[in-house]
Every structure is written in C-alpha cells, then in structure tokens.
Design a protein around this motif. Structure first.
Motif, mmCIF file in Angstrom:
data_model
loop_
_atom_site.group_PDB
_atom_site.id
_atom_site.type_symbol
_atom_site.label_atom_id
_atom_site.label_comp_id
_atom_site.label_asym_id
_atom_site.label_seq_id
_atom_site.Cartn_x
_atom_site.Cartn_y
_atom_site.Cartn_z
ATOM 1 N N LYS A 1 2.117 -0.736 -13.115
ATOM 2 C CA LYS A 1 1.314 -1.955 -13.075
ATOM 3 C C LYS A 1 0.028 -1.732 -12.287
ATOM 4 O O LYS A 1 -1.021 -2.284 -12.608
ATOM 5 N N ARG A 2 0.121 -0.905 -11.231
ATOM 6 C CA ARG A 2 -1.072 -0.560 -10.457
ATOM 7 C C ARG A 2 -2.036 0.246 -11.317
ATOM 8 O O ARG A 2 -3.250 0.036 -11.284
ATOM 9 N N TYR B 1 6.635 -9.268 -2.043
ATOM 10 C CA TYR B 1 5.516 -8.660 -2.772
ATOM 11 C C TYR B 1 4.691 -9.721 -3.485
ATOM 12 O O TYR B 1 3.468 -9.713 -3.441
ATOM 13 N N GLY C 1 -3.689 -1.952 -13.551
ATOM 14 C CA GLY C 1 -4.654 -2.730 -12.791
ATOM 15 C C GLY C 1 -5.983 -1.994 -12.697
ATOM 16 O O GLY C 1 -7.038 -2.549 -13.013
ATOM 17 N N TYR C 2 -5.931 -0.719 -12.288
ATOM 18 C CA TYR C 2 -7.175 0.052 -12.211
ATOM 19 C C TYR C 2 -7.771 0.258 -13.595
ATOM 20 O O TYR C 2 -8.989 0.245 -13.767
ATOM 21 N N LYS D 1 0.818 -1.221 0.000
ATOM 22 C CA LYS D 1 0.000 0.000 0.000
ATOM 23 C C LYS D 1 0.848 1.266 0.000
ATOM 24 O O LYS D 1 0.408 2.314 -0.407
ATOM 25 N N TYR E 1 -1.901 -7.221 -9.168
ATOM 26 C CA TYR E 1 -1.173 -6.850 -10.385
ATOM 27 C C TYR E 1 0.215 -6.344 -10.060
ATOM 28 O O TYR E 1 1.177 -6.646 -10.747
ATOM 29 N N GLN E 2 0.307 -5.534 -8.990
ATOM 30 C CA GLN E 2 1.598 -4.932 -8.676
ATOM 31 C C GLN E 2 2.592 -5.988 -8.214
ATOM 32 O O GLN E 2 3.758 -5.964 -8.591
ATOM 33 N N GLN F 1 -2.219 7.117 -9.895
ATOM 34 C CA GLN F 1 -1.331 6.008 -9.569
ATOM 35 C C GLN F 1 0.064 6.319 -10.091
ATOM 36 O O GLN F 1 0.210 6.847 -11.184
ATOM 37 N N PRO G 1 -5.478 -4.202 -7.704
ATOM 38 C CA PRO G 1 -4.212 -3.470 -7.806
ATOM 39 C C PRO G 1 -3.064 -4.190 -7.113
ATOM 40 O O PRO G 1 -1.969 -4.261 -7.669
ATOM 41 N N ASP G 2 -3.306 -4.755 -5.928
ATOM 42 C CA ASP G 2 -2.234 -5.454 -5.219
ATOM 43 C C ASP G 2 -1.757 -6.671 -6.004
ATOM 44 O O ASP G 2 -0.555 -6.895 -6.150
ATOM 45 N N ASN H 1 2.661 3.800 -9.756
ATOM 46 C CA ASN H 1 3.207 2.534 -10.252
ATOM 47 C C ASN H 1 2.435 2.130 -11.512
ATOM 48 O O ASN H 1 1.207 2.112 -11.514
#
Lengths: 100, 481
Positions: free
Chosen positions: B291-292, B145, B295-296, A99, B225-226, B287, B222-223, B289
């Motif tokens: 990848k995040r 991660y 993701g969204y 996060k 994907y990141q 965002q 999002p998590d 990042n």
C-alpha cells in the motif's frame, strides 16, 4: 487612516502565528487551536477586502468559512479524541508507529 | 438542467438518507449496500444524460459538458469503491451505512469542485471531499495505524485547506470577485496586474499541491495510504484527486488564463511535475509494504497528470481528463485487489505476494493487468493517458519536460515489475494453500479491468466526448506558448 493593507498585514501576521503553532505544538488540542487561528486570519482578509472593495459576496464568503471551520473542528476533535482513547495522551508523540 | 439536478440531489440526499436511517439500515446490510450502489449508478446515468444539456445553476455551478463528465467519473469511482466495500462489510464495524454515505459525499464534493465557477463553491467542494476522506481514513477506530494515519492526514489537510483558502482570499482581493469570469475580466482590464495576485497564486498552488500530494507537499501520502482501510485508500487515491486536478485546470484556465499569468503558473507546474514524478518514483523503488508502494506510485502518477496541465493547451487539459478516467479504473482496481487478497489471508507486504500466480491465478492476473496499466503498457488505460499527456507536452514545446516524464516511466517499470515478477516467477512460502477471493470483489475487479481495456484500446470516443465538453472553454484557454 487605516487602509486595506493594514488589515492584510494583520491577516498575514495572524496566519504566520497560526502556521507556527500548527508546525511546532505537540499537543493535538493546541494544533486544533492553531487551525482556528489560521482560518481567522483568512476571515480578517476576506472581511477587510469585502469592506474596502465594497463586495457583499465577501461577507457571505466569511459566513461560509465560519460554518465550514466549525465542521472541520468537529471532525478533527473526533479524531483526536480517538487518539486519546487509544494512547492515553492527546499529543503527536505516539503517532509514529508506521515509519518502522 | 433537470438531469444534472437529479444527479446532484441523488448524491446529496442519498448520502444524507443513509446517515439518517443508519440504525434502521444497519439491520439489513445487503439492502444498505444495494442502496448506496444504486444511488451511485443512478447518479452516473443522470450525469450521462445531462451531458448535452449545458446551463448554469444559481450562477455558480456549470451544468452539462465538463461537469457532467466529472460527475460521471466521480460517481463511477463511488460505485466501484462501494462494490469493494460490499465484498467484506464485516471489516467496517464502526458503522456500515455511514461508510456508504461518506463515499457518496466524497463523490459529491469532487463533482461540485469540477463544476464550480465560483471560488466559494470550489472551496465547499474541496472541503466536502476532504472531510469525508479524513473520516474514512480513520474508519478502523480501534486500530492505532488507522487513527495515526487519519490524524496525520487531518493535520496536513487542515494546513492545506488554510493555505488554499488564504490564496483564495488574496485572489478575491486581486480579482475583485469570487466568480471565475469576474476575476478574468478584472485582471484583463487592469493596466498592471495587482500585487496580491502573485502570493495568492502561489498559496493556491501550494494548497492544491497538498490535496494532490505533489512533491514537496506529499509527506502525508504514504502514511495515510498504509494506515487507512484499503478501500478508503482506493477512494482517497482517485476521488478527491481526479476532482481537484480537473478543478485546478478549470480555475487556472478560466480565471487566470491571461498570458502574463499563465506563463507563471505553467512554469510552477512544470517544476512541480518534474519534482513529483522523480521523487515519487525513486521513493517507490524500495518500498516493502504494497500500500505504501502504491501510495508513492500515486504521487508519481499525479506528477504525470500535472504535465498535461503544465502544457496549458486544450489538448493537454483533454489528456488530463482522459488520464484521470483511466487512472480511476486502474488504481481502484489495484487497491481492491489488495483488499480482496487481504480478506483472503494474503498479507500486504510485497513478499507475501510470492507465488500468488499459482495460488490464486485469476486475482493475480487481474492485479497484474492493473499494475501493467499503472506502468503504462500499450492497450491499457494507463498507456493511453500517458501517451496523450506526453503528446500534448511535446506539442506545447515542452520537450525537456516530456523527456523527463518518459524517463520516469522507465523508472516506474522497475517497481511495478518487481511485484509482477514476485507473483508469477517466485515460489510461494506455503504453496499448498489456495486463496479464495470473494465473488463480489472479483466482480469489482473484472469491471475495473473491462474499463482499463476499453479506455486503453478505444480512447477515441472518450477523447471526443471530452473535447466537445471543453469547447465552451476554448476562448478562455491559452493555446500554445
């Protein structure tokens, strides 16, 4: 006299217990147990419906659910073991790094 | 019948064989990768051959037509993902042959759920693709991660499966059977619709909502994907979703197409679509990042796809499948670009992409095309998909929904163009350093761009093929509202 609705109610109660456990427990193994409770609630439903509606496909469905649930737990346990290996604890607490 | 069987067996046995002979194959990574790619491409060809051979396998799997198209989309996704993995196999230390097997199993799961006309097979397909992707997300087992992402994805995925299965069990009770046509017949014959149907439908939609990452069920996206390996995120963002969205359309129209029921699920899908598009786009705006951000963006894209299902017409379903095909090329391309650039030493933050147009013009150009397609710029696949989805919504009388969807496209322009502007117009921090992108990755990207351009420029033949495949469903689909 037991009717289908009694079993459906039992299924719903079990499902609610499992849902509560899944959302509130911090220990990963307890979460896995909650998943099992959820699936067992569904099993109660399926088997009861199969029995009361005279549908043999329901029994087959139930067997498949048991097998698939075992596969799910295998995958989950492997992931959770890895969490334990990396963090030293098997709880959800260390899992909040992304996060920022 | 034969061709479909061969294609399915190729995916199933190909995956199993790669697992069985993992230790032998590990010594020869090139052969393993070639094998995986070969299986995916062969399956693609056999699905294409089976297109004109309708039939039913064991009473519960529809062959030819729609399931052939679904199989082609999924095999294509698998092939492109395998190419992306081949570009830098050294990253996947946990086992190279297993990753190809898991990719093939994801494709097989998607194919099974698309062709299923039985709730049991639908469930098996969904779980097969879910379990494979759980493992793929956690593939970097020494990275926190990746493990964190996989654990979150697993817990919420298990919840989703339970909700879905609970819905299926209630639907089984209400419909008096597991077969779609059986359910449709029972419900059509009933004087009053059984009370179990409504909670069943709600749970079913919630379960699919989790799998498709629709708002408010998108928290894991999002998590996951990141933290996931980038190629796993690529597969995750298209494979199971393309499968699930077509399977959902199939289930809703064939088993629950009765007018009294379709009104309800259409309303639910409209709300899900509006929420998903708006929240997904707004959260993507800030965002950092990449990848995040993607993701969204994929959350928002799925919201747009759902608009086509909410229309409840044949044209809507047709647009959904075209969109899924174009989206598969585009999103895998975008993620492969990130993976390839990451291997070449470029970070995953948006700021790391500053000046990339000068450091590595070819890759930057291809990545730009993918982003433009995601944004929905004419002549690219994303535009064709959006156009037909919106058109079907307008034709079905859902003007407000179509307007909200178009407004959302405008919001989406902001974050896609932010990345593009960063790449081409801002100076790099260390401009002297050129970036070398792997040749295999470049091939994968080029293939993706070709797909995006062909679908974007000539969507006609694809639409026609999809329409022909949907024809047998015609009688069961509600037309108009």
């Amino acid at each position: 006299m037991l009717t289908l609705n009694h079993f459906l109610a039992l299924g719903a109660i079990l499902f609610a217990i499992g849902l509560y456990g899944l959302l509130s427990r911090r220990n990963l193994v307890a979460i896995l147990m909650s998943v099992e409770i959820l699936l067992n609630a569904i099993l109660v439903n399926v088997v009861a419906i199969a029995r009361f509606n005279d549908q043999a496909q329901g029994d087959v469905f139930a067997l498949f659910i048991i097998a698939i649930a075992a596969a799910e737990v295998a995958v989950g346990l492997a992931l959770f073991l890895n969490v334990f290996r990396l963090n030293g604890v098997a709880t959800v607490d260390p899992l909040r790094r992304m996060k920022e | 019948m034969v061709f479909s069987l061969i294609a399915l067996l190729l995916l199933a046995l190909g995956g199993s064989m790669t697992l069985l002979f993992a230790t032998v194959l590990e010594r020869n990574p090139v052969m393993t990768a070639g094998g995986g790619l070969g299986v995916a491409v062969l399956a693609l060809m056999f699905f294409a051959l089976s297109y004109e051979q309708p039939g039913v396998l064991l009473g519960m799997y529809q062959l030819g037509g729609l399931s052939a198209i679904g199989g082609m989309i999924l095999s294509l996704i698998a092939a492109l993902t395998i190419l992306g993995v081949m570009a830098n196999p050294h990253k996947y230390r946990a086992g190279l042959s297993e990753i190809y097997a898991l990719i093939l199993f994801t494709a097989l799961g998607g194919t099974l759920m698309i062709g299923a006309n039985n709730l049991l097979l639908l469930y098996i397909g969904i779980e097969l693709s879910s379990y494979s992707t759980y493992i793929l997300v956690g593939y970097y087992r020494d990275e926190r991660y990746s493990t964190e992402a996989a654990t979150k994805y697993f817990v919420l995925g298990a919840l989703a499966s339970a909700l879905l299965l609970y819905g299926i069990s209630l639907l089984f009770g209400a419909g008096g059977g597991l077969y779609y046509d059986q359910i449709a017949a029972t419900l059509a014959a009933a004087d009053t619709l059984p009370a179990l149907l409504w909670p069943g439908l709600a749970l079913l939609l919630a379960g699919f909502g989790f799998k498709l990452a629709l708002v408010p069920f998108h928290a894991w996206t999002p998590d996951a994907y990141q933290g996931a390996p980038t190629m796993a995120a690529a597969l995750l963002s298209v494979g199971p979703k393309a499968g699930a969205v077509i399977a959902l359309g199939n289930l809703l129209t064939q088993a629950l197409g009765l007018e009294a029921i379709s009104g309800v699920w259409q309303q639910a899908l409209i709300w899900l679509a509006v929420l998903t598009m708006t929240v997904g786009n707004l959260q993507a705006l800030n965002q950092r990042n990449l990848k995040r951000l993607l993701g969204y963006s994929s959350v928002a894209q799925l919201g747009t796809i759902i608009v086509g299902l909410a229309a409840g017409t044949l044209a809507g379903f047709q647009a959904v499948i075209l969109y899924a095909l174009g989206y598969a090329f585009t999103n895998i391309g975008a993620f492969t670009s990130i993976a390839a650039l990451r291997d070449a030493g470029v970070g995953e933050e948006v700021d790391d992409y500053a000046g990339l147009g000068k450091r590595q013009p070819q890759a930057a150009l291809l990545f730009t095309l993918f982003l433009l397609s995601l944004a929905g710029v004419p002549l690219l696949a994303g535009f064709a998909g959006k156009l037909f989805v919106f058109k079907s919504a307008v034709d079905a009388g859902l003007i407000v929904l179509a307007t909200i969807a178009v407004l959302n496209t405008v919001i989406a322009y902001f974050y896609y163009f932010r990345v593009i502007v960063k790449m081409w117009l801002q100076p790099a921090a260390d401009e002297a350093q050129p970036v070398n992108v792997n040749a295999i990755a470049m091939t994968a990207l080029a293939l993706g761009v070709i797909g995006v351009l062909v679908i974007g420029t000539f969507p006609g033949p694809f639409l026609e093929a999809i329409a022909t495949a949907l024809e047998p469903l015609g009688g069961l689909i509600i037309v108009g509202r």
